[in-house]
Design an enzyme around this catalytic site. Structure first.
Site, PDB file in Angstrom:
ATOM      1  N   THR A  25       0.617  -1.347  -0.122  1.00 20.39           N
ATOM      2  CA  THR A  25       0.042  -0.122  -0.025  1.00 20.39           C
ATOM      3  C   THR A  25       0.661   1.327  -0.082  1.00 20.39           C
ATOM      4  OG1 THR A  25      -0.127  -0.430   2.385  1.00 20.39           O
ATOM      5  CG2 THR A  25      -2.238  -0.944   0.808  1.00 20.39           C
ATOM      6  N   ARG A  33      -8.705  -6.845  -2.400  1.00 20.11           N
ATOM      7  CA  ARG A  33      -9.912  -7.294  -1.676  1.00 20.11           C
ATOM      8  C   ARG A  33     -10.102  -6.641  -0.587  1.00 20.11           C
ATOM      9  NH1 ARG A  33      -9.005 -13.502  -2.595  1.00 20.11           N
ATOM     10  NH2 ARG A  33      -7.294 -13.600  -3.899  1.00 20.11           N
ATOM     11  N   GLN A  98       1.536 -12.931  -1.073  1.00 23.10           N
ATOM     12  CA  GLN A  98       0.030 -13.125  -1.576  1.00 23.10           C
ATOM     13  C   GLN A  98      -0.132 -11.941  -2.670  1.00 23.10           C
ATOM     14  OE1 GLN A  98      -2.973 -13.572   1.708  1.00 23.10           O
ATOM     15  NE2 GLN A  98      -0.964 -12.890   2.572  1.00 23.10           N
ATOM     16  N   HIS A 116      -0.483 -16.151  -5.063  1.00 24.63           N
ATOM     17  CA  HIS A 116      -1.644 -15.894  -5.959  1.00 24.63           C
ATOM     18  C   HIS A 116      -1.306 -15.460  -7.142  1.00 24.63           C
ATOM     19  CE1 HIS A 116      -3.881 -15.091  -1.825  1.00 24.63           C
ATOM     20  NE2 HIS A 116      -4.149 -16.269  -2.196  1.00 24.63           N
ATOM     21  N   ASN A 213       1.121  -5.881  11.420  1.00 23.81           N
ATOM     22  CA  ASN A 213       0.019  -5.718  10.740  1.00 23.81           C
ATOM     23  C   ASN A 213      -0.772  -4.413  11.292  1.00 23.81           C
ATOM     24  OD1 ASN A 213      -1.645  -6.062   8.406  1.00 23.81           O
ATOM     25  ND2 ASN A 213      -3.345  -6.674   9.639  1.00 23.81           N
TER      26      ASN A 213
END
Ligand code: ZN
Length: 246
Positions: A25, A33, A98, A116, A213
């Site tokens: 980000t 998602r 991912q 992914h 996180n």
């Protein structure tokens, strides 16, 4: 604290890092998602599932074409760079991601397990011919079905869509986690199975788990250490503790 994380990384003999959208980000890549992701729930069936892709490949590419330019412009941030330096220093043995943006490789990670897939690559579903998604899209007219120049088969980006099974990189990820003594999960909500199953698998294998996180995850109680707040700042702190130049 980053110092606690540094001590765990130093003491580890087989450290696995698992990354998710939160690592990218800061590079301007939105979370695909989630509630604030690129797609809404209605969109997901259309633009993120294998059935949606087969039903309307042109619509699929039209949606993703808009986001590909941003992905192509994005550059790795310090979180990607710290992970790559940790690998180069032998402090991280396996990187599982991912993310489909390819930024870990650009930062210098050699062989991340992209469970992914990678949106920068595409492949013909019929003959297996490989394409770069950006150049493939650049030559595609909006009215055209995205098909292979060799065999006219349908060309699909190398990403795992809803309704598709993960490829062999996930088996390698599972094996790495079963053999690790430290799993550092960063920038992932750990809510997307089967990747989230890697955390209990690490715990079962006797490994310590660190979660870095912004938001709480379902596995915080099982972690040795949980770090919230700004992930990039945390990683810079780790680099300072371990005297890794950025
Ligand atoms: Zn083909």
């Amino acid at each position: 604290m980053s110092s606690e994380l540094a001590a765990l990384v130093r003491a580890s003999h087989a450290c696995v890092v698992l990354t998710g959208a939160g690592v990218s980000t800061a590079s301007g890549i939105p979370d695909f998602r989630g509630d604030h992701g690129l797609w809404t729930r209605q969109d997901a069936a259309r633009v993120a599932s294998i059935d949606g892709f087969y039903a309307d490949p042109r619509g699929f590419y039209a949606f993703w074409g808009k986001h590909l330019a941003g992905l192509e412009r994005a550059t790795p941030n310090d979180a990607h760079l710290v992970v790559a330096k940790l690998e180069a220093r032998g402090l991280v043995h396996t990187l599982i991601t991912q993310n489909v943006d390819g930024l870990h490789q650009i930062a210098g990670s050699r062989d991340p397990l992209e469970v992914h897939g990678n949106f920068r690559r595409a492949r013909c579903l019929q003959c297996g011919a490989r394409y770069e998604t950006a150049s493939f899209l650049a030559e595609l007219r909006p009215s055209e079905t995205p098909s292979c120049t060799i065999c006219s088969g349908l060309v699909k980006p190398d990403v795992v869509l809803f309704g598709e099974a993960l490829d062999s990189s996930f088996e390698r990820a599972q094996a790495a986690v079963r053999a690790c003594d430290l799993l550092v999960a960063m920038g992932t909500s750990l809510e997307v199975a089967p990747v989230s199953d890697l955390v209990p698998a690490a715990v079962d294998a006797g490994a310590k788990v660190v979660i870095v996180n912004r938001d709480p995850t379902p596995f915080d109680d099982e972690a040795t250490l949980v770090l919230d707040g700004d992930l990039v700042a945390r990683m810079r702190g780790l680099a300072r503790e371990l005297v890794l130049p950025l």
